[in-house]
Scaffold this motif. Structure first.
Motif, PDB file in Angstrom:
ATOM      1  N   SER A   3      58.839  63.966   4.009  1.00  0.00           N
ATOM      2  CA  SER A   3      57.619  63.601   3.297  1.00  0.00           C
ATOM      3  C   SER A   3      56.603  64.722   3.344  1.00  0.00           C
ATOM      4  CB  SER A   3      57.020  62.330   3.905  1.00  0.00           C
ATOM      5  OG  SER A   3      56.681  62.546   5.263  1.00  0.00           O
ATOM      6  N   THR A   4      56.587  65.503   4.426  1.00  0.00           N
ATOM      7  CA  THR A   4      55.652  66.608   4.536  1.00  0.00           C
ATOM      8  C   THR A   4      55.997  67.717   3.546  1.00  0.00           C
ATOM      9  OG1 THR A   4      55.384  66.112   6.880  1.00  0.00           O
ATOM     10  CG2 THR A   4      54.632  68.278   6.130  1.00  0.00           C
ATOM     11  N   PRO A   7      55.595  67.667  -1.368  1.00  0.00           N
ATOM     12  CA  PRO A   7      54.783  68.296  -2.399  1.00  0.00           C
ATOM     13  C   PRO A   7      55.239  69.685  -2.780  1.00  0.00           C
ATOM     14  CG  PRO A   7      53.582  68.141  -0.317  1.00  0.00           C
ATOM     15  CD  PRO A   7      54.815  67.314  -0.181  1.00  0.00           C
ATOM     16  N   THR A  68      51.891  63.989  -1.392  1.00  0.00           N
ATOM     17  CA  THR A  68      52.046  63.758   0.040  1.00  0.00           C
ATOM     18  C   THR A  68      51.806  62.306   0.413  1.00  0.00           C
ATOM     19  OG1 THR A  68      51.303  66.028   0.454  1.00  0.00           O
ATOM     20  CG2 THR A  68      51.286  64.512   2.323  1.00  0.00           C
ATOM     21  N   VAL A  74      52.674  58.710   5.893  1.00  0.00           N
ATOM     22  CA  VAL A  74      51.855  59.928   5.884  1.00  0.00           C
ATOM     23  C   VAL A  74      50.417  59.585   5.518  1.00  0.00           C
ATOM     24  CG1 VAL A  74      51.539  62.177   4.794  1.00  0.00           C
ATOM     25  CG2 VAL A  74      53.838  61.364   5.321  1.00  0.00           C
TER      26      VAL A  74
END
Length: 373
Positions: A3-4, A7, A68, A74
């Motif tokens: 997930s980090t 983007p 993000t 997150v």
């Protein structure tokens, strides 16, 4: 980790990036600045180039935030981390204001230290705008989580007391009204009675009173009692209106206000006037009708998000603060506001999705007292 990195990897995959209507007005300011440069409508081209770069950075921050925060975990960590960061800044700002002798964090000297320097913020109203953005993140769990109420009420009280210490008149009024609105809308949206919020209200107000008495009310009260405290800003507003009147359709050029202001000045302050001290008026003067429409669009969209998620109310408060100051000309404040808007845009809107996230223990995104069906 996935997930980090999302983007950065989404542009190179077949996945469709997450978009939001809030990107339109922000990207519109970039496009309008380029149009002003292309048609030579701007009166100060170099400043318009800088302003276009600044708004491009806002677009990038907003876009990356949308990608993000599409991951609910997150998004939740970001909101919690932002709250803890703001709390830490307050804990540092209070002793620093009494003992730093004009040094940021007691280490970095400031050539001409201002009277009210709070933590890394050299201008006290910018510190207040920062706290306005984050304050609902402490008030929500104080209302929603009885076992954590004492701790989060203390965090909220510390933030409010630090604004009192900063002696920001507008900031004090806004955080007071903001707190009242959060509690009032909690009663309305949750259909709960007033007695249900008494513990959180009593803890927050009581702790605020104790901390405020420790840091002192005298400076803020003296500033509130000043006669015509906004007389200079009213003159700046009139100058901005005159600038808008002469450039209503094309604008004077993004970023051009400080250089153009002397042509419309009504009095000599004896110092360089760096901003209009009213982001709304400055956006209208520099961008014409387009600049005014963009700010109105962003504010309306923020209010809509605040009706769904109470923590977006902080971003709406910064837009209110912008009527008598220039928070959006500080990159760090603008970045936090646009990240909050990205998080609001990514939060689930349907009742079933909110219920599922709440059952997984989400603190903000789904447990907000202002989330709508």
């Amino acid at each position: 980790p996935r997930s980090t990195l999302f983007p950065y990897t989404t542009l190179f995959r077949s996945d469709r990036p997450r978009l939001s209507p809030v990107l339109i007005p922000v990207a519109g300011m970039v496009a309008w600045g380029l149009i002003q440069l292309g048609f030579h409508w701007t009166l100060v081209e170099s400043e318009t180039v800088r302003s276009v770069l600044a708004w491009s950075a806002n677009v990038a921050i907003l876009f990356i935030g949308l990608q993000t925060f599409d991951d609910s975990r997150v998004r939740e960590r970001f909101l919690e981390g932002l709250l803890w960061f703001a709390f830490a800044v307050c804990l540092i700002a209070v002793p620093q204001s009494f003992s730093s002798k004009g040094q940021v964090f007691w280490v970095f000297p400031v050539a001409d230290p201002p009277a009210f320097m709070m933590g890394p913020f050299l201008y006290h109203t910018h510190f207040a705008a920062f706290i306005e953005t984050v304050l609902p993140l402490a008030l929500i769990p104080a209302l929603e989580h009885p076992r954590k109420r004492l701790w989060f009420a203390f965090m909220a009280a510390t933030m409010i007391a630090s604004v009192i210490l900063s002696a920001s008149r507008g900031g004090f009024v806004i955080v007071t009204v903001e707190t009242a609105v959060v509690f009032a809308l909690h009663i309305q949206k949750k259909r709960s009675r007033f007695r249900h919020i008494i513990p959180a209200l009593a803890l927050t107000l009581g702790t605020t009173a104790i901390l405020a008495s420790m840091v002192g009310w005298s400076t803020l009260i003296a500033r509130l009692m000043e006669e015509n405290p906004y007389a200079d800003r009213l003159q700046l507003l009139r100058s901005s209106i005159g600038m808008f009147r002469d450039h209503a359709w094309t604008g004077a050029g993004l970023g051009a206000w400080p250089a153009v202001y002397p042509l419309y000045a009504r009095f000599d302050m004896g110092v360089f006037v760096n901003q209009a001290h009213n982001d709304w008026a400055q956006a209208a003067a520099e961008g014409g009708m387009v600049g005014l429409v963009v700010f109105t669009w962003l504010f309306a969209w923020t209010l809509r998000q605040a009706a769904r998620n109470v923590w977006c109310l902080g971003a709406a408060c910064v837009f209110v603060h912008a009527f008598f100051d220039y928070p959006f000309h500080k990159p760090q404040i603008a970045a936090i506001v646009f990240l909050m808007l990205a998080a609001g845009a990514c939060s689930p809107q349907r009742r079933r999705e909110r219920r599922e996230f709440r059952n997984r223990g989400g603190m903000y995104t789904m447990a907000s007292p202002l989330t709508m069906p």
